[in-house]
Write a protein that holds these residues in place. Structure first.
Motif, PDB file in Angstrom:
ATOM      1  N   GLU A 199       0.952   4.169  -2.827  1.00  0.00           N
ATOM      2  CA  GLU A 199       0.779   5.576  -2.460  1.00  0.00           C
ATOM      3  C   GLU A 199       1.935   6.416  -2.998  1.00  0.00           C
ATOM      4  OE1 GLU A 199      -0.873   8.984  -0.821  1.00  0.00           O
ATOM      5  OE2 GLU A 199      -1.766   6.994  -0.979  1.00  0.00           O
ATOM      6  N   LYS A 228      -6.632   0.481  -1.956  1.00  0.00           N
ATOM      7  CA  LYS A 228      -5.647   1.217  -2.751  1.00  0.00           C
ATOM      8  C   LYS A 228      -5.684   0.749  -4.203  1.00  0.00           C
ATOM      9  CE  LYS A 228      -3.222   3.869  -1.483  1.00  0.00           C
ATOM     10  NZ  LYS A 228      -3.368   5.358  -1.527  1.00  0.00           N
ATOM     11  N   GLN A 233      -6.704  -2.558   3.413  1.00  0.00           N
ATOM     12  CA  GLN A 233      -6.085  -1.303   2.993  1.00  0.00           C
ATOM     13  C   GLN A 233      -5.518  -1.426   1.584  1.00  0.00           C
ATOM     14  OE1 GLN A 233      -3.442   0.670   5.841  1.00  0.00           O
ATOM     15  NE2 GLN A 233      -2.077   1.249   4.177  1.00  0.00           N
ATOM     16  N   PHE A 234      -4.903  -2.575   1.303  1.00  0.00           N
ATOM     17  CA  PHE A 234      -4.295  -2.779  -0.009  1.00  0.00           C
ATOM     18  C   PHE A 234      -5.342  -2.857  -1.115  1.00  0.00           C
ATOM     19  CE2 PHE A 234      -2.636  -5.937  -3.184  1.00  0.00           C
ATOM     20  CZ  PHE A 234      -1.806  -5.041  -3.844  1.00  0.00           C
ATOM     21  N   SER A 277       0.823  -1.208   0.000  1.00  0.00           N
ATOM     22  CA  SER A 277       0.000   0.000   0.000  1.00  0.00           C
ATOM     23  C   SER A 277       0.856   1.256   0.000  1.00  0.00           C
ATOM     24  CB  SER A 277      -0.935   0.012   1.218  1.00  0.00           C
ATOM     25  OG  SER A 277      -1.867  -1.043   1.146  1.00  0.00           O
TER      26      SER A 277
END
Length: 246
Positions: free
Chosen positions: A40, A87, A83-84, A36
């Protein structure tokens, strides 16, 4: 954890290598967090125009590390895996996957968020969610039927049989099948072709192709993860996962 996810930036291309080959690149929570962070970085760095994600010529990823998954004390929505995939669903630059060997679970569903995917002829894809007492993730319950049709998606996501690279090509899940020794070079060659396209034209083309389903993808991901967590807490799923994790 840094040595389990490697990265290299060269000629406007960020190459991410999953580097846990002794465990078939099974993903730990910390590995998801590293992925992640790199995505970003790619979004924020104007020097990066394309991302390649790979393992090696024998292995892409066996999916979640089951022991790490079972031993987590956090809610799934607080974990690195969720979270990944969030993303992935929002990522705004061209993403290429180079797939060899096992591509299980997230190792297959992340391809639904890639702009191009190349597979070695030794690749084996599998979506075993229902077989584990779970349900699809990473918006695959929405994106896969759009790609292959509802009945074929049901077969892949519910029966969960593995399928080879040539079948993946027929299903439009990947762009090309190559020999294992040509895999990583082929992915880099495609990335190099992409970064030679005028940057604004590349970016706007990518946005126009991908942006239409971003909002619904985010909504589906959230719905999936709530159902996934509920199923994970059932006795049936716990028993299956504990058995497999031994």
């Amino acid at each position: 954890m840094n040595d389990l996810i490697l990265s290299d930036i060269k000629n406007h291309i960020l190459t991410i290598t999953i580097n846990r080959f002794d465990k078939q690149n099974a993903l730990l929570n910390g590995m998801y967090l590293s992925l992640s962070a790199l995505f970003e970085q790619a979004e924020q760095d104007d020097n990066i125009r394309c991302v390649v994600i790979q393992g090696n010529d024998n292995c892409f990823s066996a999916g979640n590390d089951l022991n790490d998954f079972l031993n987590s004390t956090n809610s799934i929505t607080e974990g690195g895996g969720y979270q990944f995939i969030q993303k992935l669903g929002k990522f705004n630059k061209p993403l290429i996957a180079a797939v060899a060997g096992n591509a299980v679970g997230i190792g297959t569903t992340l391809l639904l968020h890639c702009d191009m995917a190349i597979a070695a002829d030794n690749a084996k894809f599998m979506l075993p969610f229902a077989q584990l007492g779970l349900c699809p993730e990473a918006a695959s319950s929405y994106l896969l039927p759009k790609l292959v049709g509802r009945v074929k998606a049901f077969e892949l996501l519910v029966l969960g049989d593995n399928f080879d690279a040539h079948t993946a090509l027929e299903l439009n899940l990947i762009n090309q099948v190559v020999a294992p020794e040509a895999l990583l070079e082929t992915a880099q060659n495609i990335a190099n072709r992409l970064i030679k396209i005028p940057p604004q034209a590349l970016q706007k083309s990518r946005e126009l192709i991908a942006d239409g389903c971003k909002q619904i993808t985010a909504e589906i991901m959230h719905k999936e993860i709530l159902e996934f967590e509920a199923l994970l807490n059932t006795p049936q799923s716990k028993a299956i996962l504990k058995h497999l994790a031994k």
